[in-house]
Design a protein around this motif. Structure first.
Motif, PDB file in Angstrom:
ATOM      1  N   PRO A 253       0.819  -1.268  -0.043  1.00  0.00           N
ATOM      2  CA  PRO A 253      -0.046  -0.157  -0.120  1.00  0.00           C
ATOM      3  C   PRO A 253       0.931   1.285   0.015  1.00  0.00           C
ATOM      4  CG  PRO A 253       0.257  -0.945   2.248  1.00  0.00           C
ATOM      5  CD  PRO A 253       0.978  -1.656   1.389  1.00  0.00           C
ATOM      6  N   ASN A 254       0.100   2.186  -0.489  1.00  0.00           N
ATOM      7  CA  ASN A 254       0.976   3.703  -0.263  1.00  0.00           C
ATOM      8  C   ASN A 254       0.780   3.908   1.256  1.00  0.00           C
ATOM      9  OD1 ASN A 254       1.519   6.422   0.243  1.00  0.00           O
ATOM     10  ND2 ASN A 254       0.555   6.811  -2.011  1.00  0.00           N
ATOM     11  N   PRO A 255       1.574   4.439   1.994  1.00  0.00           N
ATOM     12  CA  PRO A 255       1.438   4.548   3.496  1.00  0.00           C
ATOM     13  C   PRO A 255       0.566   5.873   3.714  1.00  0.00           C
ATOM     14  CG  PRO A 255       3.695   4.043   3.228  1.00  0.00           C
ATOM     15  CD  PRO A 255       3.050   4.107   1.625  1.00  0.00           C
TER      16      PRO A 255
ATOM     17  N   ILE B 113      -6.477  14.336  -0.741  1.00  0.00           N
ATOM     18  CA  ILE B 113      -7.022  13.925  -2.077  1.00  0.00           C
ATOM     19  C   ILE B 113      -7.953  12.857  -1.832  1.00  0.00           C
ATOM     20  CG2 ILE B 113      -6.772  12.898  -4.405  1.00  0.00           C
ATOM     21  CD1 ILE B 113      -3.914  14.031  -4.161  1.00  0.00           C
ATOM     22  N   LEU B 114      -9.187  12.747  -2.485  1.00  0.00           N
ATOM     23  CA  LEU B 114     -10.313  11.786  -2.241  1.00  0.00           C
ATOM     24  C   LEU B 114     -10.351  11.428  -3.796  1.00  0.00           C
ATOM     25  CD1 LEU B 114     -12.321   9.813  -0.947  1.00  0.00           C
ATOM     26  CD2 LEU B 114     -13.796  11.989  -1.323  1.00  0.00           C
ATOM     27  N   SER B 115     -10.227  10.069  -3.954  1.00  0.00           N
ATOM     28  CA  SER B 115     -10.308   9.595  -5.712  1.00  0.00           C
ATOM     29  C   SER B 115     -11.143   8.286  -5.593  1.00  0.00           C
ATOM     30  CB  SER B 115      -8.975   9.405  -6.292  1.00  0.00           C
ATOM     31  OG  SER B 115      -8.167   8.285  -5.724  1.00  0.00           O
TER      32      SER B 115
ATOM     33  N   ILE C   3     -12.409   9.647 -10.872  1.00  0.00           N
ATOM     34  CA  ILE C   3     -12.497  10.989 -10.680  1.00  0.00           C
ATOM     35  C   ILE C   3     -11.820  11.379  -9.347  1.00  0.00           C
ATOM     36  CG2 ILE C   3     -14.785  11.080 -11.826  1.00  0.00           C
ATOM     37  CD1 ILE C   3     -16.192  10.843  -9.092  1.00  0.00           C
ATOM     38  N   ASP C   4     -11.539  12.533  -9.085  1.00  0.00           N
ATOM     39  CA  ASP C   4     -11.223  13.015  -7.534  1.00  0.00           C
ATOM     40  C   ASP C   4     -12.000  14.020  -7.230  1.00  0.00           C
ATOM     41  OD1 ASP C   4      -9.990  15.022  -8.588  1.00  0.00           O
ATOM     42  OD2 ASP C   4      -8.078  13.870  -8.966  1.00  0.00           O
TER      43      ASP C   4
ATOM     44  N   ARG D  48      -9.773   5.883  -2.750  1.00  0.00           N
ATOM     45  CA  ARG D  48      -8.519   6.480  -1.885  1.00  0.00           C
ATOM     46  C   ARG D  48      -8.523   7.509  -1.176  1.00  0.00           C
ATOM     47  NH1 ARG D  48      -6.587   4.735  -7.026  1.00  0.00           N
ATOM     48  NH2 ARG D  48      -4.627   3.381  -7.080  1.00  0.00           N
ATOM     49  N   TYR D  49      -8.338   7.256   0.159  1.00  0.00           N
ATOM     50  CA  TYR D  49      -8.380   8.513   1.192  1.00  0.00           C
ATOM     51  C   TYR D  49      -6.809   8.975   1.033  1.00  0.00           C
ATOM     52  CZ  TYR D  49     -12.743   6.466   3.087  1.00  0.00           C
ATOM     53  OH  TYR D  49     -13.898   6.125   3.303  1.00  0.00           O
ATOM     54  N   ARG D  50      -6.279   9.738   0.511  1.00  0.00           N
ATOM     55  CA  ARG D  50      -4.666  10.054   0.438  1.00  0.00           C
ATOM     56  C   ARG D  50      -4.596  11.239   1.411  1.00  0.00           C
ATOM     57  NH1 ARG D  50      -1.583  10.079  -5.107  1.00  0.00           N
ATOM     58  NH2 ARG D  50      -1.789   7.768  -4.429  1.00  0.00           N
TER      59      ARG D  50
END
Length: 392
Positions: free
Chosen positions: A75-77, A103-105, A128-129, A170-172
């Motif tokens: 995963p991306n941390p 970012i929310l995507s 989409i984001d 993704r919750y970035r």
């Protein structure tokens, strides 16, 4: 009922051995430490596969955890990942509150990796984001996902491919300590019958697919990491743009290698416009290294930029006492993944292998000293911040 149920569950889990057989495609197939590492890697993917095959259906969608250090490979941390099965001929509403994450995507596609033998079948990407959506002042929102825009609908809408089989969220986060993750629901808007009890045939078929998942996933990810090593070797970055997914993102992977008493200096220019960027370390099998209790990643919020405007990080087996230490958690070789997201340029970093005792001679003279007390506080803050995000 057409299937005769074998009294031993092991009959249906036999494909797990195919994942272990992928040891042959690791960098050191005869190393017992490599074999030991491949066993828990297989279990992580198997544990996720229950969610993939039993938790929800396209007609009765629900969020499940996707990539994270408990369930499957890298995963991306900075990201919390969710997944729900969907169908391209149905209409869905996702609603809730955006929170304050960076970012929310949303990504929809035919299959998720690990669900098919032939990864070329994975396609039909639509993304989409948060830049594409309208939110209420308090962050509330809803968006309709469907193959065609519903007649008369003027609110948020996102297209899904008619072949779509899954949705990934993704919750970035940039600042793990202060940003608030979204709260989301997903519902099918088409008339569907109540969620049924599975038949014995369906249960056995899904268990068999679960057992196939780790080998499928491992083959895909080993292929990616081995490809980088084959093309550029160790300690060299290679820019890659994935086909379909995350069209705004350029990756810069590398395979790192160092020894006791050595350090790797990563150095790069930074894009002038850089909405998001990060760098993380992986093990030799494409699993993210421990990132709660180890400083194995950083991002554009936490990273310290040198006085000349360049970013420098140091990979070393012991704390080098400088900013941006990337801790390889005892591994002397593994993977690096960096990301430029929606940036106005895509510089390619370099890696220099040096003696640890000579490290400061290779860094700018004004590089600060990070004391053991400062490092301990950095790690404490990281642990608290990461544990307060819901990773599964």
């Amino acid at each position: 009922m057409s299937a005769e149920i074998d009294p031993s569950l092991r009959t249906y889990l036999a494909p797990l051995e195919d994942a272990v057989a992928e040891l042959a495609n690791t960098w050191r197939p005869d190393d017992p430490a490599y074999r030991a590492d491949v066993y828990p890697q297989t279990m992580t993917s198997l544990s996720y596969s229950y969610f993939a095959y039993f938790h929800a259906t396209p007609e009765h969608p629900d969020w499940a955890p996707l990539w994270n250090p408990v369930y499957t490979l890298q995963p991306n941390p900075d990201d919390i990942y969710l997944y729900s099965p969907i169908r391209g001929d149905l209409t869905y509403r996702v609603s809730g509150n955006r929170g304050t994450v960076h970012i929310l995507s949303f990504t929809t596609q035919t299959f998720m990796s690990g669900m098919v033998d032939d990864i070329s079948l994975i396609g039909g990407h639509n993304e989409i984001d948060d830049k594409d959506l309208v939110f209420a002042p308090n962050g509330d929102f809803e968006v309709i996902f469907s193959a065609e825009r519903p007649t008369g609908h003027t609110g948020n809408w996102a297209r899904i491919d008619p072949r779509a089989g899954g949705m990934m969220v993704r919750y970035r986060s940039y600042d793990w300590e202060t940003e608030v993750d979204p709260t989301l629901s997903i519902e099918c808007l088409d008339p569907v019958p109540p969620k049924p009890r599975l038949t014995p045939d369906e249960i056995l078929a899904r268990i068999t697919e679960m057992a196939k998942f780790p080998a499928r996933k491992t083959r895909s990810y080993y292929r990616m990491q081995n490809g980088v090593k084959a093309r550029v070797g160790f300690n060299v970055f290679e820019p890659i743009r994935m086909k379909g997914a995350l069209a705004k993102q350029v990756y810069w992977p590398a395979c790192f290698q160092l020894d006791d008493g050595e350090a790797l200096i990563i150095e790069t220019d930074l894009p002038e416009r850089r909405p998001y960027w990060n760098i993380q370390l992986n093990d030799p099998y494409f699993n993210a290294l421990e990132y709660v209790y180890r400083l194995s990643s950083t991002n554009g919020h936490f990273a310290k930029v040198s006085s000349d405007g360049r970013f420098r990080a140091v990979i070393a087996l012991e704390d080098p006492g400088v900013p941006n230490w990337l801790d390889p958690a005892g591994y002397k070789e593994g993977g690096i993944y960096g990301r430029w997201f929606d940036c106005d340029s895509e510089p390619l970093p370099t890696i220099k292998r040096v003696k640890l005792a000579e490290l400061r001679d290779q860094l700018p003279a004004d590089t600060p000293v990070v004391t053991p007390a400062e490092r301990a506080e950095e790690l404490r803050r990281r642990i608290r911040a990461c544990q307060r995000r819901r990773r599964w």
